[in-house]
Design a protein around this motif. Structure first.
Motif, PDB file in Angstrom:
ATOM      1  N   SER A 303       0.380  -1.966  -1.828  1.00  0.00           N
ATOM      2  CA  SER A 303      -0.315  -1.024  -0.956  1.00  0.00           C
ATOM      3  C   SER A 303       0.131  -1.114   0.487  1.00  0.00           C
ATOM      4  O   SER A 303      -0.156  -0.222   1.277  1.00  0.00           O
ATOM      5  CB  SER A 303      -1.822  -1.261  -1.048  1.00  0.00           C
ATOM      6  OG  SER A 303      -2.104  -2.583  -0.666  1.00  0.00           O
ATOM      7  N   ASP A 304       0.833  -2.174   0.876  1.00  0.00           N
ATOM      8  CA  ASP A 304       1.258  -2.235   2.280  1.00  0.00           C
ATOM      9  C   ASP A 304       2.544  -1.456   2.537  1.00  0.00           C
ATOM     10  O   ASP A 304       2.871  -1.170   3.680  1.00  0.00           O
ATOM     11  CB  ASP A 304       1.396  -3.701   2.731  1.00  0.00           C
ATOM     12  CG  ASP A 304       2.247  -4.503   1.780  1.00  0.00           C
ATOM     13  OD1 ASP A 304       2.474  -4.008   0.650  1.00  0.00           O
ATOM     14  OD2 ASP A 304       2.675  -5.611   2.135  1.00  0.00           O
ATOM     15  N   LYS A 305       3.276  -1.129   1.474  1.00  0.00           N
ATOM     16  CA  LYS A 305       4.472  -0.289   1.664  1.00  0.00           C
ATOM     17  C   LYS A 305       4.054   1.160   1.609  1.00  0.00           C
ATOM     18  O   LYS A 305       4.053   1.805   0.554  1.00  0.00           O
ATOM     19  CB  LYS A 305       5.500  -0.597   0.582  1.00  0.00           C
ATOM     20  CG  LYS A 305       6.039  -2.013   0.706  1.00  0.00           C
ATOM     21  CD  LYS A 305       7.240  -2.222  -0.170  1.00  0.00           C
ATOM     22  CE  LYS A 305       7.792  -3.609   0.059  1.00  0.00           C
ATOM     23  NZ  LYS A 305       8.612  -4.070  -1.063  1.00  0.00           N
ATOM     24  N   LYS A 306       3.704   1.691   2.772  1.00  0.00           N
ATOM     25  CA  LYS A 306       3.032   2.983   2.790  1.00  0.00           C
ATOM     26  C   LYS A 306       3.948   4.114   2.349  1.00  0.00           C
ATOM     27  O   LYS A 306       3.563   4.980   1.569  1.00  0.00           O
ATOM     28  CB  LYS A 306       2.496   3.259   4.191  1.00  0.00           C
ATOM     29  CG  LYS A 306       1.435   2.235   4.585  1.00  0.00           C
ATOM     30  CD  LYS A 306       0.756   2.597   5.875  1.00  0.00           C
ATOM     31  CE  LYS A 306      -0.404   1.634   6.091  1.00  0.00           C
ATOM     32  NZ  LYS A 306      -1.209   1.976   7.260  1.00  0.00           N
ATOM     33  N   LEU A 307       5.192   4.085   2.846  1.00  0.00           N
ATOM     34  CA  LEU A 307       6.086   5.199   2.517  1.00  0.00           C
ATOM     35  C   LEU A 307       6.455   5.167   1.047  1.00  0.00           C
ATOM     36  O   LEU A 307       6.573   6.213   0.398  1.00  0.00           O
ATOM     37  CB  LEU A 307       7.329   5.144   3.405  1.00  0.00           C
ATOM     38  CG  LEU A 307       7.037   5.570   4.851  1.00  0.00           C
ATOM     39  CD1 LEU A 307       8.290   5.442   5.695  1.00  0.00           C
ATOM     40  CD2 LEU A 307       6.498   6.993   4.891  1.00  0.00           C
ATOM     41  N   ALA A 308       6.625   3.967   0.512  1.00  0.00           N
ATOM     42  CA  ALA A 308       6.942   3.865  -0.913  1.00  0.00           C
ATOM     43  C   ALA A 308       5.818   4.433  -1.751  1.00  0.00           C
ATOM     44  O   ALA A 308       6.051   5.120  -2.753  1.00  0.00           O
ATOM     45  CB  ALA A 308       7.183   2.397  -1.275  1.00  0.00           C
ATOM     46  N   ARG A 309       4.583   4.192  -1.306  1.00  0.00           N
ATOM     47  CA  ARG A 309       3.454   4.714  -2.075  1.00  0.00           C
ATOM     48  C   ARG A 309       3.418   6.236  -1.996  1.00  0.00           C
ATOM     49  O   ARG A 309       3.116   6.911  -2.982  1.00  0.00           O
ATOM     50  CB  ARG A 309       2.140   4.146  -1.535  1.00  0.00           C
ATOM     51  CG  ARG A 309       2.016   2.652  -1.745  1.00  0.00           C
ATOM     52  CD  ARG A 309       0.598   2.286  -2.008  1.00  0.00           C
ATOM     53  NE  ARG A 309       0.216   2.686  -3.351  1.00  0.00           N
ATOM     54  CZ  ARG A 309      -1.035   2.725  -3.791  1.00  0.00           C
ATOM     55  NH1 ARG A 309      -2.010   2.430  -2.998  1.00  0.00           N
ATOM     56  NH2 ARG A 309      -1.305   3.089  -5.025  1.00  0.00           N
ATOM     57  N   LEU A 310       3.727   6.754  -0.831  1.00  0.00           N
ATOM     58  CA  LEU A 310       3.758   8.213  -0.686  1.00  0.00           C
ATOM     59  C   LEU A 310       4.829   8.803  -1.588  1.00  0.00           C
ATOM     60  O   LEU A 310       4.601   9.784  -2.314  1.00  0.00           O
ATOM     61  CB  LEU A 310       4.010   8.572   0.779  1.00  0.00           C
ATOM     62  CG  LEU A 310       3.989  10.063   1.117  1.00  0.00           C
ATOM     63  CD1 LEU A 310       2.661  10.678   0.765  1.00  0.00           C
ATOM     64  CD2 LEU A 310       4.266  10.274   2.595  1.00  0.00           C
ATOM     65  N   ALA A 311       6.013   8.165  -1.540  1.00  0.00           N
ATOM     66  CA  ALA A 311       7.112   8.646  -2.381  1.00  0.00           C
ATOM     67  C   ALA A 311       6.736   8.585  -3.848  1.00  0.00           C
ATOM     68  O   ALA A 311       7.031   9.496  -4.633  1.00  0.00           O
ATOM     69  CB  ALA A 311       8.357   7.796  -2.113  1.00  0.00           C
ATOM     70  N   GLU A 312       6.039   7.517  -4.218  1.00  0.00           N
ATOM     71  CA  GLU A 312       5.615   7.377  -5.610  1.00  0.00           C
ATOM     72  C   GLU A 312       4.709   8.538  -6.012  1.00  0.00           C
ATOM     73  O   GLU A 312       4.894   9.138  -7.082  1.00  0.00           O
ATOM     74  CB  GLU A 312       4.858   6.049  -5.781  1.00  0.00           C
ATOM     75  CG  GLU A 312       4.437   5.761  -7.198  1.00  0.00           C
ATOM     76  CD  GLU A 312       3.192   4.891  -7.269  1.00  0.00           C
ATOM     77  OE1 GLU A 312       2.625   4.558  -6.213  1.00  0.00           O
ATOM     78  OE2 GLU A 312       2.791   4.569  -8.384  1.00  0.00           O
ATOM     79  N   ALA A 313       3.742   8.851  -5.135  1.00  0.00           N
ATOM     80  CA  ALA A 313       2.811   9.932  -5.460  1.00  0.00           C
ATOM     81  C   ALA A 313       3.557  11.235  -5.664  1.00  0.00           C
ATOM     82  O   ALA A 313       3.311  11.972  -6.627  1.00  0.00           O
ATOM     83  CB  ALA A 313       1.769  10.072  -4.345  1.00  0.00           C
TER      84      ALA A 313
END
Lengths: 787, 787
Positions: A303-313
């Protein structure tokens, strides 16, 4: 005083019931907004696709438009969650459970979390992702309840130091005059949040009793008649409002979101094994989904890798929409729309031919994919024994498998959204498929595929969430199918049994495991706790304070440790050189970290004389006189969390708070402390009088805290010999946070906190898992120990 | 040992589930037998009356025959109850609740009580009295569960003294070899009895979930997930069996004893106030019935006047049958039998004209009086908006009022029988009457009298028993009317509120009050417990024992007091002359009366030397070595109740038991005690070694008990400062029986037992009642505190 007391209660009671009704009203309204928004957007999107296809723009254009819309709203929801309110991610049921179990879940019930959750859920459900609004509704219900109880609370006067600033929410500053009651205590908040969560689920499924039972069985760790009544009122108001809004006139009918009316409650002995097979299959599928979810949770970006989470979504959304379009195009079959069915918008033409002789075609797989989940479920439930085969077996097979994959992918991305309804969709399509096979295999048995769909959906819910009564009642109320209750009970019992043998944990437990910081105490102690004792699970080396303790010691200990509770000991002075044990001090009370912080902040200290840096030993009376100032401080202690940390229920031990208090070593006796001493004069002289004979020789003055008026003088203790199982039960049922372990002479030899209990649980869980390899048979028992 | 442990668990688990299923099966069968017997007899009686009327014997002959039959069966049932098994009287729900709350209810679950209850219920329901089988089914369910768990228990070898003889039941002697598990502990028995009670109610109403919720909400004081699963399985098996027997083929459909299908779930805003009026009226009626019941209970003959009770039963039966015949003749009106209705046997011609043109007449009041209660309820529920007026308003009015009188009279006579269904009959006829009036008063509102009957019945149940969710679910499952759930919730909430303001107690509480010996701990502490502390409710002057105590002292104390728990104190010997408090002894354990009795019975004493008649002070190690003999005694203590008092769970303190042990003062050291001393040799020498230096001068030998291996070494204690509210919660949630109150030095200053808590409850109840007169407003809050 008794009179005022009773009057106070009455007023609070009235306020409480008004708040309960308001919560129900708001929850019902939000549920209606989300549900009708979802239907509107879904219909509009379908119309858009058909317009693109009919006007010759081709499937690619339709796909691009659909995809663009989906990705846009998911990106928006995802940004909201990732960059503004991380607490709004996911379903939220797990965290509601954790909160009601007694955990500190920071920011979970704040107003901005509530706002982000509502907006995010609106976005997610309109994106076309296989994600439901039921989990978020539970969170939203809890957050509405929390906000309402907090809003009308007491707002403290501003203080000059920084601690107050962090509670500066907009509504907090309103300080409404008309509500004078403050619900500072955990019990009241917990009651309201339970009721709110129940109302959320009730409004999502249109099931007032089911909501209450869900709160009873899953969400709430503490339950009473009062909570039951409050939840019942709240759920019924929410359902009523929802039903009223849906019908556009005042109506008492249940919203019945998934009702069906063409199944006959006629079963014969031959159906029984088929029901068992369907339940077992759906149960196995449920635990498969759980396992998949647990595995995916490990490989998702943290959850701390914000951009990766956005990309994942974004990526997940794209993949899912591609899968839907491609599979519908390749795997779907075209049928005539059956006559005499309502909800015509469900049947979706997609790439099928145009209507012939006034009869429209539909693509069955596309209809299932692009519909609102509850419509798909309803259509599957309605497959009666003589119904037209509205869905091809191939379609159901593809739908079931693909839906498992896509909803496992979708559940866990950084958007609000739950899995109740998607899980029911999978269960019902699996059940309907099995029912159709049974129809072919056993032509002389009157198999109703819709009934198998119903059983499959219930079994799936049962195996994923390991619930019993609540899921049955929710399904019965949601579908109106009270005649099918016995097969539903069978489905839940069998699927729970099967699922337990395949995968140990429910969806909630997996989520709880993923959130590291939560210490969740289950309902029952594990078996392995039976042979061990309190001494085995307690933490030793407890930090203790004497009844009168120097400020220096307190500050030093508070800085050094992160403990929240400190035993207070009385040292015998009549014979300090007497038998050994007594010099260790007798346990007389418990003082909490926040009480110490508040005492320090208020500079409520007295001055004592001590020979050197050791703890001063002061022979005092058992009780000291309570002055008005002490009452004030006492009251401040009670409302501490409400004033300082309205959204963080339990003070986590942060060192910076201590720095903010700005306690410096005094050169001489400061003016302030003298004043306090004068104020506390009524209590001090006695001690001074008694102390003076000993304190004759030259001693330096020291600031100290008198803990006696503030400590909890009747804390519960257990003996070291007490079985760990019993400690667990005491801890769990009484909702304790600190339990001192004492010996026969009432000396503190250890301390048990939630963390110690949770560690013991984990340790023994692990030990049990190893034992299970040796003897598989133990599962059957421990199954019913799991929550 | 871990391995065997796990294997043991698994075997027990399997046995437990098998027992659960067996309980469900038996309960379902019994419920079927009672229900079908009732229908058969009722139909036969009606046919008899019609035969008498048609053959010209006249109404007097019919009345005489009916009356004779009724009085005969009631006399039989009454004799059974009065002269054989007094525990089988009444409904039994209250006593099941009391038992599950932790009371000793002697003989309540014996096999002969079960037998008498079944036979008595069969008689009562066929007598024509307005008494239902629902309450007795709860008792029967519990008794079946108790008998099954006890039957397969461990049967101890016969001992020469008399204590064993009283457990000599037939099944106890079978000693089945195939079941080796023994459920000696309260927890298991409680679980099974909860499940059995749930199954009883479920079978009576055809409501599996409702039964579980009834057990959760009313019957069981202790609840867990495990009990929930067990009850669910048990209720569903019972319902399934019942349904199967009713249908004569294997069927999954709910028995649906009161189903209706011609009401529309269409309500508008205008209906709301009407619903409220009906609910409030039925709620008021419910509390009126409660008040009447409480008043009648006071003027009935006491249970020790056996002949008076028998005469009462016969007289009441006679009066009721006379009332029915006379009122039906005078007040009933004749109608045509409506066409297209099932259950033709409901419509009873009585003294109406013979059929004209093939259409039969019926007397509406006679039909209601002489039918099976559930048929009357069903007919009243089916009064749709366009239904023929099957009942005159006059008829309903007479029925409602007369039924209240006759069922209040009947409930309380010395026969088995409950009031669930009679109470629903009153509620539904009151509701239907109101509905008919509303139809005239508000012609533009589509009033459905049947719906008002449904609301009235539910409200009546709610107000009489003060239940919430369980009654709603029972009604929904019993009638299949899931669409009416919102009006039902409204009915329950309003009727509870109204009833609470009119009469403080529910029907169960009235019964509990009438049974003097029961100490029932409610779910929540009363408000007035908040300001008082443990010191205010505890009993002082606790009888304590030292760790090694002379037999003489024990026998003397056991004879003198009726206490069941005795604190064990350790006296400091290192400095016996030290500071005052220490000579009082430190609290180190708790020993129970039955443990002492068993130690005395087994002659497990050691010999000590004491200077005179004072308690010997022996410096021992903290723990003594546990020998095989001690293990054996320990095990005997665990199974004590099972062996000695299988149907009396808690040993009441009876002096004669002590006499049976035949403890005489020894002239010299007896052979037996020497042997025991040799057996205990491993533990004694240490003490001897330590003791010998002090025991040099001439001391006489004394028999003593070493309590250290047997006492509970980790009893829970509270401080005197602990609030009474918290004490209540600890006591209630942990199911304690003894709670020692200690001071900071761990000295015993008091003891709290169930009786103390119950007394405090009563005191504060009384205090609260006085306060209520001053401030009526407090009721609204305390309403939700009541169970």
């Amino acid at each position: 005083q008794q009179q005022r007391h009773l009057y106070g209660f009455t007023g609070v009671t009235l306020a409480k019931w008004l708040i309960t009704i308001t919560i129900g009203f708001l929850v019902g309204t939000v549920a209606y907004v989300i549900a009708s928004h979802q239907e509107l957007v879904t219909t509009a999107k379908k119309r858009g696709i058909m317009m693109a296809l009919n006007n010759g723009y081709g499937l690619w254009t339709a796909f691009a438009g659909y995809c663009l819309f989906g990705i846009t709203v998911v990106t928006f929801a995802s940004c909201l969650v990732i960059f503004w309110t991380p607490a709004a991610a996911g379903g939220g049921v797990t965290l509601v459970m954790a909160y009601l179990n007694g955990n500190d879940v920071p920011d979970f019930f704040r107003l901005n979390t509530l706002f982000a959750k509502v907006i995010g859920t609106l976005c997610t459900v309109s994106s076309g992702l296989p994600i439901g609004q039921e989990g978020p509704m539970v969170h939203i219900g809890g957050a509405i309840a929390s906000s309402l109880t907090w809003m009308q609370g007491y707002v403290p006067r501003r203080r000059k130091n920084g601690t107050h600033q962090q509670s500066g929410s907009f509504f907090g500053k309103l300080k409404p005059k008309f509500f004078v009651f403050d619900f500072h205590n955990d019990y009241d908040r917990r009651e309201f949040i339970s009721a709110g969560a129940a109302a959320g689920l009730a409004a999502a499924f249109g099931s007032p009793i089911g909501g209450v039972l869900f709160a009873l069985e899953e969400a709430s760790s503490f339950w009473s008649k009062k909570v039951m009544w409050r939840s019942l009122l709240c759920t019924s108001v929410a359902t009523l409002v929802l039903s009223w809004l849906h019908e556009k006139e005042f109506s008492f009918a249940l919203p019945g979101t998934m009702s069906f009316h063409n199944l006959q409650p006629e079963f014969v002995l031959g159906d029984l094994p088929l029901f068992v097979i369907t339940s077992a299959a759906a149960g196995a599928l449920g635990s498969l989904v759980n396992a998949l979810h647990a595995w995916l949770a490990r490989i998702r970006p943290p959850s701390d890798k914000k951009l990766a989470r956005l990309a994942e979504a974004i990526l997940v959304t794209f993949v899912i929409i591609v899968m839907m379009f491609v599979l519908a195009h390749l795997g779907g079959t075209c049928h005539f729309v059956p006559e005499g069915t309502d909800e015509e918008e469900f049947w979706f033409q997609y790439t099928c031919p145009n209507p012939v002789d006034g009869r429209a075609y539909y693509n069955d797989l596309a209809s299932l994919y692009l519909a609102v989940p509850r419509q798909s479920i309803q259509k599957l439930f309605r497959l009666g024994k003589d119904a037209v085969p509205a869905f091809a077996k191939m379609t159901l097979g593809i739908h079931c498998v693909s839906w498992i994959i896509i909803f496992s992918l979708a559940y866990g991305i950084a958007t609000p959204g739950g899995i109740f309804l998607p899980c029911m969709v999978v269960g019902s399509s699996c059940g309907a498929l099995l029912g159709m096979f049974f129809k072919i295999l056993f032509p002389n048995v009157d198999v109703q595929p819709g009934l198998h769909a119903l059983i499959g959906a219930t079994a799936m819910l049962g195996s994923m969430f390991r619930t019993s009564i609540s899921v049955i009642v929710i399904v019965v109320e949601g579908t109106g199918g009270v005649d099918f209750i016995l097969p539903l009970i069978l489905a839940v019992v069998i699927s729970n049994w099967v699922a337990h043998h395949l995968h140990h944990e429910s969806a909630y437990e997996i989520d709880l495991g993923n959130i590291g910081s939560i210490t969740f105490l289950h309902n029952e102690p594990t078996h392995a706790m039976i042979p061990i004792t309190a001494a085995d699970i307690m933490s030793e080396n407890v930090e203790c304070f004497p009844e009168i303790v120097t400020v220096k010691t307190v500050v030093e200990v508070l800085k050094r440790t992160r403990h929240n509770g400190f035993p207070v000991l009385r040292y015998s002075t009549s014979s300090p050189q007497a038998d050994g044990p007594r010099t260790q001090g007798t346990f007389v009370g418990l003082v909490l970290r926040h009480q110490l912080l508040l005492l320090l902040e208020q500079r409520a200290w007295i001055t004592v004389e001590s020979p050197d840096d050791t703890i001063p030993i002061i022979p005092g009376p058992e009780n000291c006189i309570i002055t008005n100032d002490i009452w004030k401080i006492e009251h401040a202690m009670r409302v501490y969390h409400h004033c300082h940390n309205p959204h963080r229920r339990y003070l986590t031990s942060r060192a910076e708070e201590l720095e903010m208090l700005d306690i410096t070593e005094p050169e001489t006796t400061s003016l302030e402390s003298t004043q306090v001493q004068v104020q506390n004069g009524e209590s001090v002289p006695q001690e001074n009088g008694q102390r003076s004979p000993e304190a004759t020789n030259a001693r330096k003055e020291e600031r100290a805290l008198d803990l006696r008026p503030f400590m909890n003088r009747a804390p519960l203790t257990v003996r070291a010999e007490c079985s760990a199982q019993r400690v667990f039960v005491i801890f769990r049922t009484l909702g304790l946070r600190h339990l001192c372990v004492t010996d026969a002479y009432n000396r503190v030899i250890g301390m048990i906190t939630r963390k110690d209990i949770a560690n013991a649980q984990k340790r023994t869980h692990f030990a049990q898992a190893q034992d299970d390899l040796e003897s598989k048979g133990a599962n059957a028992e421990s199954m019913y120990h799991l929550p």
